[in-house]
Design a protein around this motif. Sequence first.
Motif, PDB file in Angstrom:
ATOM      1  N   PHE A  54      25.952  53.231  32.573  1.00  0.00           N
ATOM      2  CA  PHE A  54      26.759  52.049  32.071  1.00  0.00           C
ATOM      3  C   PHE A  54      27.749  52.118  31.596  1.00  0.00           C
ATOM      4  O   PHE A  54      28.802  51.565  31.800  1.00  0.00           O
ATOM      5  N   LEU A  55      28.051  52.959  30.605  1.00  0.00           N
ATOM      6  CA  LEU A  55      29.070  52.996  29.588  1.00  0.00           C
ATOM      7  C   LEU A  55      30.379  53.300  30.360  1.00  0.00           C
ATOM      8  O   LEU A  55      31.447  52.872  30.366  1.00  0.00           O
ATOM      9  N   LEU A  56      30.435  54.455  31.070  1.00  0.00           N
ATOM     10  CA  LEU A  56      31.596  55.126  31.710  1.00  0.00           C
ATOM     11  C   LEU A  56      32.054  53.965  32.761  1.00  0.00           C
ATOM     12  O   LEU A  56      33.175  53.822  32.880  1.00  0.00           O
ATOM     13  N   ALA A  57      31.256  53.462  33.663  1.00  0.00           N
ATOM     14  CA  ALA A  57      31.640  52.628  34.504  1.00  0.00           C
ATOM     15  C   ALA A  57      31.983  51.274  34.205  1.00  0.00           C
ATOM     16  O   ALA A  57      33.155  50.674  34.447  1.00  0.00           O
ATOM     17  N   LYS A  58      31.354  50.917  32.867  1.00  0.00           N
ATOM     18  CA  LYS A  58      31.920  49.670  32.132  1.00  0.00           C
ATOM     19  C   LYS A  58      33.405  50.135  31.865  1.00  0.00           C
ATOM     20  O   LYS A  58      34.197  48.824  31.495  1.00  0.00           O
ATOM     21  N   LEU A  59      33.605  51.101  31.126  1.00  0.00           N
ATOM     22  CA  LEU A  59      34.928  51.252  30.616  1.00  0.00           C
ATOM     23  C   LEU A  59      35.992  51.655  31.635  1.00  0.00           C
ATOM     24  O   LEU A  59      37.194  51.096  31.409  1.00  0.00           O
ATOM     25  N   ILE A  60      35.919  52.096  32.834  1.00  0.00           N
ATOM     26  CA  ILE A  60      36.690  52.351  33.927  1.00  0.00           C
ATOM     27  C   ILE A  60      36.710  51.215  34.925  1.00  0.00           C
ATOM     28  O   ILE A  60      37.845  50.886  35.301  1.00  0.00           O
ATOM     29  N   LEU A  61      35.762  50.714  35.479  1.00  0.00           N
ATOM     30  CA  LEU A  61      35.772  49.815  36.330  1.00  0.00           C
ATOM     31  C   LEU A  61      35.934  48.381  35.758  1.00  0.00           C
ATOM     32  O   LEU A  61      35.039  47.916  34.828  1.00  0.00           O
ATOM     33  N   GLN A  62      36.872  47.504  36.188  1.00  0.00           N
ATOM     34  CA  GLN A  62      37.354  46.415  35.380  1.00  0.00           C
ATOM     35  C   GLN A  62      37.365  45.159  36.413  1.00  0.00           C
ATOM     36  O   GLN A  62      36.759  43.953  35.814  1.00  0.00           O
TER      37      GLN A  62
END
Length: 300
Positions: free
Chosen positions: A233-241
């Motif tokens: 969740f964290l990396l995807a939330k950070l990169i995908l906007q």
Amino acid sequence: MATTTVPAQRGPDVQQNRPSRKRWWGEVGWRYVVAAVAIVYAVWPIVYILSASLAERGTLTGSNRLFGEISPNNYASLADTYFWTWLGNTLFIATTTAVGTVLMGAAAAYAFSRFRFRGRRTGLIALLIVQMFPQLLAFVAIFLLLLVLGDVWPVLGLNSQVALIMVYLGGALGVNTFLMYGFFNTVPKELDEAAKIDGASHAQIYWTIILRLVVPILAVVALLSFISTFSDFLLAKLILQSESQWTLGVGLYGWVSDQLSANWGLFTAGAMIGAIPIVAIFLFLQRYIVSGLTAGSVKG
């Protein structure tokens, strides 16, 4: 002449050969109790989520009766959202990451295991040290790096699935390479020498012999990589906007992030469908995970 019939002597009483009930409980019975408790502990959350997904106004509160209301409306409503787009994005990212992790990690592990070159020991120590630091510590660095790369190569910048895959591959390469390196060392080197005598090249030995013998560890690495990427969740939330680029975890979180308008019905329905790929790939790879390594490959 009268005949006397001598009664046949009975053997030991059958009851004496059978283990007593107390002994059975002490040796075997308690295992069934532990297994039953473990099954209930694992199945209960799934049953509760399934009940909430079938309730038109499903909640996660204790007052929600199990299967008090059964309606497919939550599952039907998923078609009106980005759910299937999110699921497709997640499957693409997780599958690509799993395949890339296996290919890159296996190639690096084979090189460290079979070749002797300058810097080999230093590289192994570096991989071991890298594992000590979680990938989450590099959040700020990853964000700034992708922010700069996006100005030069937009495909490697923020809001790019390719950039997210690259981040996943970089974070998982060290630990998986070191894991497979130990497994490659258990493959007898006599197989390599015999293949070289027959005229096989390093590439032929790697693709046709070694990889077939290390299928169990490849399956384990692929499974772990797929599951960790699928549920991240964290990396995807950070990169995908943008919403159309989100993964399933980010999308489901968006439905319940606002407590005033939390839609737990859609959330639970999406969670039930999202669990199917994980179960399917685990069942598919299970026979490889439990299989032997080099059984029958070397005689003598």
